[in-house]
Write a protein that holds these residues in place. Sequence first.
Motif, PDB file in Angstrom:
ATOM      1  N   TYR A 143       1.330  -2.687   4.250  1.00 50.93           N
ATOM      2  CA  TYR A 143       0.908  -3.782   3.381  1.00 50.93           C
ATOM      3  C   TYR A 143      -0.500  -4.228   3.753  1.00 50.93           C
ATOM      4  N   TYR A 174      11.381   5.464   8.766  1.00 48.95           N
ATOM      5  CA  TYR A 174      10.786   4.841   7.577  1.00 48.95           C
ATOM      6  C   TYR A 174       9.570   3.998   7.935  1.00 48.95           C
ATOM      7  N   CYS A 211       6.545   1.061   6.029  1.00 54.45           N
ATOM      8  CA  CYS A 211       5.975   0.280   4.935  1.00 54.45           C
ATOM      9  C   CYS A 211       4.594  -0.175   5.395  1.00 54.45           C
ATOM     10  N   LEU A 271       0.818  -1.209   0.000  1.00 60.25           N
ATOM     11  CA  LEU A 271       0.000   0.000   0.000  1.00 60.25           C
ATOM     12  C   LEU A 271       0.852   1.260   0.000  1.00 60.25           C
ATOM     13  N   ALA A 272       1.988   1.228   0.712  1.00 59.34           N
ATOM     14  CA  ALA A 272       2.843   2.411   0.759  1.00 59.34           C
ATOM     15  C   ALA A 272       4.204   2.071   1.337  1.00 59.34           C
ATOM     16  N   PHE A 273       5.217   2.704   0.792  1.00 58.36           N
ATOM     17  CA  PHE A 273       6.553   2.777   1.380  1.00 58.36           C
ATOM     18  C   PHE A 273       6.816   4.270   1.548  1.00 58.36           C
ATOM     19  N   GLY A 274       7.484   4.679   2.621  1.00 56.83           N
ATOM     20  CA  GLY A 274       7.731   6.101   2.760  1.00 56.83           C
ATOM     21  C   GLY A 274       8.687   6.462   3.880  1.00 56.83           C
TER      22      GLY A 274
END
Length: 112
Positions: free
Chosen positions: A66, A62, A64, A45-48
């Motif tokens: 899912y 950081y 992540c 769904l997102a990495f950031g």
Amino acid sequence: MSLAFIELYNPKPSWSALSRSAQEEFMKAVTGHVEGAVAAGVEILAFGTNEASTSRRSPYEYFCVYRLPHADLAREFENLIQASGWYDYFEQTNLCGKSVGVAEHFHSHISR
């Protein structure tokens, strides 16, 4: 039932001690592991990166996020992370739980 799985992490000094080429090689291997997890049903769904201006900011740099279709895959995913050597280089905390709607979520706070 789907699950949300969230990773929050910071690099350890052991990560900084690696050469750039060793870091690149490690991340290439991790990318392969993640691609395998996606093939098994993990949805990214997102990495950031956690923005410095975030109100009540978590101390992790950081993240992540899912979505996983079932708990068995969540346990497999956790084992994959462990086996990859990730925890040798990153201090991490995980969140995992059933994805629910707004009403069910807030009702769970009351019914405890």
